[in-house]
Each structure stands twice: as structure tokens, then as C-alpha cells.
Design a protein around this motif. Structure first.
Motif, PDB file in Angstrom:
ATOM      1  N   LYS A  15      -8.544 -29.233  33.341  1.00 16.25           N
ATOM      2  CA  LYS A  15      -8.337 -29.387  31.900  1.00 16.25           C
ATOM      3  C   LYS A  15      -9.217 -30.518  31.355  1.00 16.25           C
ATOM      4  O   LYS A  15      -9.793 -30.394  30.276  1.00 16.25           O
ATOM      5  CB  LYS A  15      -6.862 -29.651  31.600  1.00 16.25           C
ATOM      6  CG  LYS A  15      -5.985 -28.448  31.864  1.00 16.25           C
ATOM      7  CD  LYS A  15      -4.558 -28.678  31.439  1.00 16.25           C
ATOM      8  CE  LYS A  15      -3.795 -29.421  32.484  1.00 16.25           C
ATOM      9  NZ  LYS A  15      -2.345 -29.490  32.200  1.00 16.25           N
TER      10      LYS A  15
ATOM     11  N   VAL B  21     -12.304 -36.807  21.501  1.00 19.19           N
ATOM     12  CA  VAL B  21     -11.389 -37.081  22.609  1.00 19.19           C
ATOM     13  C   VAL B  21     -11.082 -38.570  22.682  1.00 19.19           C
ATOM     14  O   VAL B  21     -11.971 -39.402  22.530  1.00 19.19           O
ATOM     15  CB  VAL B  21     -11.996 -36.618  23.956  1.00 19.19           C
ATOM     16  CG1 VAL B  21     -11.103 -37.001  25.117  1.00 19.19           C
ATOM     17  CG2 VAL B  21     -12.239 -35.123  23.939  1.00 19.19           C
TER      18      VAL B  21
ATOM     19  N   HIS C 182     -16.429 -29.354  26.154  1.00 20.52           N
ATOM     20  CA  HIS C 182     -16.388 -29.136  24.710  1.00 20.52           C
ATOM     21  C   HIS C 182     -17.016 -30.316  23.961  1.00 20.52           C
ATOM     22  O   HIS C 182     -17.689 -30.117  22.950  1.00 20.52           O
ATOM     23  CB  HIS C 182     -14.950 -28.888  24.254  1.00 20.52           C
ATOM     24  CG  HIS C 182     -14.849 -28.442  22.844  1.00 20.52           C
ATOM     25  ND1 HIS C 182     -15.394 -27.265  22.389  1.00 20.52           N
ATOM     26  CD2 HIS C 182     -14.289 -29.027  21.766  1.00 20.52           C
ATOM     27  CE1 HIS C 182     -15.168 -27.145  21.098  1.00 20.52           C
ATOM     28  NE2 HIS C 182     -14.503 -28.204  20.694  1.00 20.52           N
TER      29      HIS C 182
ATOM     30  N   VAL D 261      -8.121 -26.781  22.850  1.00 22.16           N
ATOM     31  CA  VAL D 261      -9.052 -27.916  22.770  1.00 22.16           C
ATOM     32  C   VAL D 261     -10.142 -27.624  21.735  1.00 22.16           C
ATOM     33  O   VAL D 261     -10.461 -28.469  20.897  1.00 22.16           O
ATOM     34  CB  VAL D 261      -9.664 -28.223  24.153  1.00 22.16           C
ATOM     35  CG1 VAL D 261     -10.880 -29.125  24.037  1.00 22.16           C
ATOM     36  CG2 VAL D 261      -8.615 -28.848  25.067  1.00 22.16           C
TER      37      VAL D 261
ATOM     38  N   THR E 113      -8.222 -34.512  20.620  1.00 28.74           N
ATOM     39  CA  THR E 113      -7.548 -34.278  21.894  1.00 28.74           C
ATOM     40  C   THR E 113      -7.284 -35.626  22.542  1.00 28.74           C
ATOM     41  O   THR E 113      -8.173 -36.473  22.608  1.00 28.74           O
ATOM     42  CB  THR E 113      -8.406 -33.403  22.829  1.00 28.74           C
ATOM     43  OG1 THR E 113      -8.584 -32.126  22.222  1.00 28.74           O
ATOM     44  CG2 THR E 113      -7.731 -33.220  24.182  1.00 28.74           C
TER      45      THR E 113
ATOM     46  N   THR F 294     -12.278 -30.122  28.545  1.00 28.55           N
ATOM     47  CA  THR F 294     -12.391 -30.970  27.362  1.00 28.55           C
ATOM     48  C   THR F 294     -13.759 -31.651  27.291  1.00 28.55           C
ATOM     49  O   THR F 294     -14.390 -31.687  26.239  1.00 28.55           O
ATOM     50  CB  THR F 294     -11.267 -32.022  27.369  1.00 28.55           C
ATOM     51  OG1 THR F 294     -10.013 -31.345  27.474  1.00 28.55           O
ATOM     52  CG2 THR F 294     -11.281 -32.847  26.118  1.00 28.55           C
TER      53      THR F 294
END
Length: 165
Positions: free
Chosen positions: A88, A104, A95, A65, A71, A92
């Protein structure tokens, strides 16, 4: 404000996070569309099978990631009930907060009732972050692929100082 970095500045072009039960949609819909619409994206991570070998699971998720230009998180009703998937998703979102970059894109494969929507997903949506909804309608699918392609080709810097509404 656009982020000045290009997808070539990253180790991976796109990381796709999805629940195992949604792999058929990834294989039949998403992978061919990415190959056709974004042929320049060759360094893609498709789920757990492409994670970095030799690393602990969540460390590997964090690595791909943090080293990806974009992503995609694929949400389904089954995915939001899975503990590992939510970890997960959280990795993300952490981040996104750390980098202040809108890297994202959330893809909804189906409607998820409010009562089943995890807090992190509701928080993500309340911030006006990019998401798109898959539909079985052909015209809707054309729109879906156009939006996804657009969202995958630029990164924007977040601006939490200006309210969404």
C-alpha cells in the motif's frame, strides 16, 4: 508551487493507510482530531474497512489513493514489517511520482531504527517529503496537530529539479 485543485475536486478528502495493530490510535487520536480540526473533510477513508467493495484489494487501495485529496500513511514498527502494508505504501508512492503532487503525509507513531526502515520510507524521507512524529508529550501533540492540519489543507507540486540541500 501550490496545486490549484481543492479537496472538493476529489471523490475523497483523506485516505488513511495504517496497520491493523495501530487502529486504536486512529480511533482514539486521529479520527476525533480530524473531525474537530477539519470538519469540512467528511469523505474520509479509514483503512481497509472503508475500501471500495467489489474491487480487488490492491485495485481498491489504488483507487482511493488516486481519488483522494490527501493520504496519511501511519508508520509503526509493526507496519513496516507487514508485506501488505508495504504494498500500500508503494502504491501511494507510485501515485506521488505519477501526479508530481505532495499529497502524502507520513505519520510516525514511534521511532523506527534505521535497520528496520524499509527502502521506500528512507527514499521518501530523503526527498524532503512531509512527515511528522507522534509524541506522548502534550506540547509536542499540539505541534503535531498544527502541522498535520497545515499539511492536510494544501497540496504542493513536486519540484525534483531543485535539490533538497
Amino acid at each position: 508551487m501550490r496545486d490549484a485543485r481543492d479537496h472538493n475536486d476529489y471523490e475523497f478528502d483523506v485516505t488513511i493507510i495504517f496497520y491493523d495493530d495501530d487502529e486504536e490510535w486512529i480511533r482514539e487520536q486521529l479520527r476525533p482530531a480530524l473531525e474537530e480540526r477539519l470538519p469540512q473533510f467528511q469523505r474520509n477513508v479509514f483503512g481497509d474497512q472503508d475500501l471500495v467493495v467489489g474491487m480487488h484489494y490492491l485495485d481498491s487501495v489504488d483507487y482511493v489513493v488516486s481519488h483522494s485529496y490527501k493520504t496519511i500513511i501511519v508508520l509503526s514498527r509493526a507496519a513496516v514489517r507487514d508485506h501488505w502494508f508495504i504494498l500500500k505504501f508503494r502504491t501511494t508512492m507510485d501515485h506521488v511520482s505519477d501526479t508530481l503532487t505532495e499529497f502524502v503525509v507520513v505519520v510516525f507513531l514511534e521511532d523506527i531504527p534505521d535497520g528496520e526502515m524499509p527502502f521506500l520510507a528512507r527514499l521518501y524521507l530523503s526527498d524532503g517529503r512531509p512527515y511528522i512524529h507522534w509524541t506522548e508529550d502534550v506540547r509536542g501533540q499540539d505541534y503535531f496537530w498544527e502541522e498535520l492540519t497545515k499539511n492536510l489543507t494544501i497540496n504542493l507540486r513536486t519540484n525534483d529539479l531543485i535539490p533538497n540541500e
